[in-house]
Write a protein that holds these residues in place. Sequence first.
Motif, short mmCIF file in Angstrom:
data_model
loop_
_atom_site.label_atom_id
_atom_site.label_comp_id
_atom_site.label_asym_id
_atom_site.label_seq_id
_atom_site.Cartn_x
_atom_site.Cartn_y
_atom_site.Cartn_z
N ASP A 81 0.85 -1.18 0.00
CA ASP A 81 0.00 0.00 0.00
C ASP A 81 0.89 1.24 0.00
N THR A 82 0.62 2.17 -0.90
CA THR A 82 1.48 3.35 -1.03
C THR A 82 1.40 4.27 0.18
N GLN A 83 0.36 4.12 0.99
CA GLN A 83 0.18 5.00 2.15
C GLN A 83 0.66 4.35 3.46
N SER A 84 0.44 3.06 3.61
CA SER A 84 0.76 2.40 4.88
C SER A 84 1.87 1.36 4.77
N GLY A 85 2.43 1.16 3.58
CA GLY A 85 3.50 0.18 3.42
C GLY A 85 2.97 -1.18 3.02
N SER A 86 3.85 -2.16 2.99
CA SER A 86 3.48 -3.50 2.52
C SER A 86 2.69 -4.26 3.58
N TRP A 87 1.82 -5.15 3.11
CA TRP A 87 1.05 -5.99 4.02
C TRP A 87 1.97 -6.76 4.97
N TYR A 88 3.01 -7.35 4.38
CA TYR A 88 3.90 -8.25 5.11
C TYR A 88 4.65 -7.50 6.21
N VAL A 89 5.27 -6.37 5.86
CA VAL A 89 6.08 -5.65 6.85
C VAL A 89 5.19 -5.07 7.94
N GLU A 90 4.06 -4.51 7.56
CA GLU A 90 3.15 -3.95 8.56
C GLU A 90 2.73 -5.01 9.56
N THR A 91 2.40 -6.20 9.06
CA THR A 91 1.97 -7.29 9.94
C THR A 91 3.13 -7.82 10.77
N LEU A 92 4.30 -7.98 10.14
CA LEU A 92 5.48 -8.46 10.87
C LEU A 92 5.82 -7.52 12.01
N ASP A 93 5.79 -6.23 11.77
CA ASP A 93 6.09 -5.25 12.80
C ASP A 93 5.11 -5.36 13.96
N GLN A 94 3.83 -5.48 13.65
CA GLN A 94 2.81 -5.57 14.69
C GLN A 94 2.97 -6.85 15.52
N VAL A 95 3.23 -7.95 14.84
CA VAL A 95 3.36 -9.23 15.55
C VAL A 95 4.59 -9.21 16.46
N LEU A 96 5.71 -8.66 15.98
CA LEU A 96 6.90 -8.57 16.81
C LEU A 96 6.65 -7.68 18.03
N MET A 105 4.30 -17.66 11.84
CA MET A 105 3.03 -18.33 11.53
C MET A 105 1.86 -17.36 11.75
N MET A 106 1.96 -16.54 12.78
CA MET A 106 0.94 -15.51 13.00
C MET A 106 0.91 -14.54 11.82
N VAL A 107 2.09 -14.14 11.34
CA VAL A 107 2.16 -13.24 10.19
C VAL A 107 1.50 -13.88 8.97
N ASN A 108 1.80 -15.16 8.75
CA ASN A 108 1.20 -15.86 7.61
C ASN A 108 -0.32 -15.79 7.66
N HIS A 109 -0.86 -16.07 8.85
CA HIS A 109 -2.32 -16.08 8.98
C HIS A 109 -2.91 -14.70 8.74
N GLU A 110 -2.34 -13.68 9.36
CA GLU A 110 -2.90 -12.34 9.25
C GLU A 110 -2.84 -11.83 7.82
N VAL A 111 -1.71 -12.02 7.14
CA VAL A 111 -1.60 -11.53 5.77
C VAL A 111 -2.54 -12.29 4.84
N SER A 112 -2.75 -13.57 5.12
CA SER A 112 -3.62 -14.37 4.25
C SER A 112 -5.07 -13.89 4.28
N GLN A 113 -5.42 -13.09 5.30
CA GLN A 113 -6.79 -12.58 5.41
C GLN A 113 -7.02 -11.33 4.57
N ASN A 114 -5.93 -10.71 4.09
CA ASN A 114 -6.06 -9.48 3.32
C ASN A 114 -6.52 -9.74 1.89
N SER A 115 -7.07 -8.72 1.26
CA SER A 115 -7.43 -8.78 -0.16
C SER A 115 -7.06 -7.48 -0.84
N ALA A 116 -6.44 -7.57 -2.01
CA ALA A 116 -6.11 -6.39 -2.81
C ALA A 116 -7.18 -6.18 -3.86
N LYS A 117 -7.68 -4.97 -3.93
CA LYS A 117 -8.73 -4.62 -4.89
C LYS A 117 -9.95 -5.54 -4.74
N GLY A 118 -10.11 -6.08 -3.52
CA GLY A 118 -11.23 -6.97 -3.25
C GLY A 118 -11.13 -8.32 -3.91
#
Length: 433
Positions: free
Chosen positions: A369-384, A398-411
Amino acid sequence: MEEIHKRILQRNRINLVRDLDPSSLYDGLLEKGVFTQDMIDEIKSAGTRRDQARKLVQDLETRGSRAFAMLLLCLEETDQHGLAELLQRAAPAVQIWPAAPNQVVDLPVVRPLPLSLCTDVEQQGKDNVPIYPIQKPSPSPSEGQNLFLIFRFFPLTRVCQSYKMDASPCGHCLIINNVEFEPDSELSNRKGSNIDCDKLEKRFKALNFIVEVRTNLKQRQIKHALSALSKKDHSQCDCCVVIMLSHGTEVSHNRFPGAVYGVDGQHVPVQLITNYLNGQHCPSLQGKPKLFFIQACGGGERDTGFEVSPDEVEPSIGGADDQTDAIPMSSSSDSLSLSDEVDARATLPTPSDILVSYSTFPGYVSWRDTQSGSWYVETLDQVLEQNAATDDLVTMLMMVNHEVSQNSAKGLYKQMPGSFNFLRKLLHFQTHA
């Protein structure tokens, strides 16, 4: 595996790749504890018979002192006697002798391979070591003989050890953040990557790492930065971290897939990136965890996911500003040789104590996301931030995997992170409660 047995496999690799039938060995190697099912599946996914044979031989070298003897036994069991004899001639200390009925042949004591259950080997007194015979029918029933093989297995503890992670500072963390790409590279600028970089710089400083950030590096400069990191004295440190934020692509590989781009449009394979810190090139990191976090696409495919029952659906995030870091697959002059030359294997990395975490499954795009950064890094930072005080790294990923898998781009589009984990122990970061 003993060094002499590794050299035997390397010297005979051409014959093994050409003649070995790996599919017939899988059940035996699994039954004898040389590989786990996940490891077998990874070898099967290598591709053709030759590719599977090549990977099987390469992976055997990492599987402990009994792997060579188990390979010989499996070759005999599957009637690949020519290859067994070829290897035995070069290794007279490892023999599978015919014996008279009820006669037991006592081989030297060997230490079994620790499997994926986080087991550690402990040597007990000799009198307490159980003996397990493995019986193999003779090649010709008319001979009235049996082949017996005896191994003494040391008991295994069921307690996972943890890496030492109490040094101050804990280690070095190199972040390479490629945002603005040269016009000739035909790669778009990665708006939002600075947000990722800032988050990870703060996070790893909080975890007591010395963080160095390098921005907009060309391929040659990426290699130079990694080389400089490998030449540091890590003897007083417990860990080392490399974070790559860039465009990515698929390349040919032996062990770690993918590559990341320099701002000049030239890429560096992940496999080569990990090589800089392996035991051969960075002795002061031997036995210490080496962590690689790759925020880049693994390829150009877009994952539309699959339908699940309504009770499995969770709210998704993602919007119109989502971008990918995908570049089409390319061949790599930097990737390690896939040839079957006798000396080619000598340059392959030893993956012990290495973990490579990818923002996306190999071959697929990674969303940013151009405003909030990448899904992966944002989630990794929060989980850490939320879990580093209580959970080990693999659990958190594994927590990161689960959280990112719930996202959708452009629906529509999905993303699935994952890791190649060659750590031998649990890893708990330093935190200050």
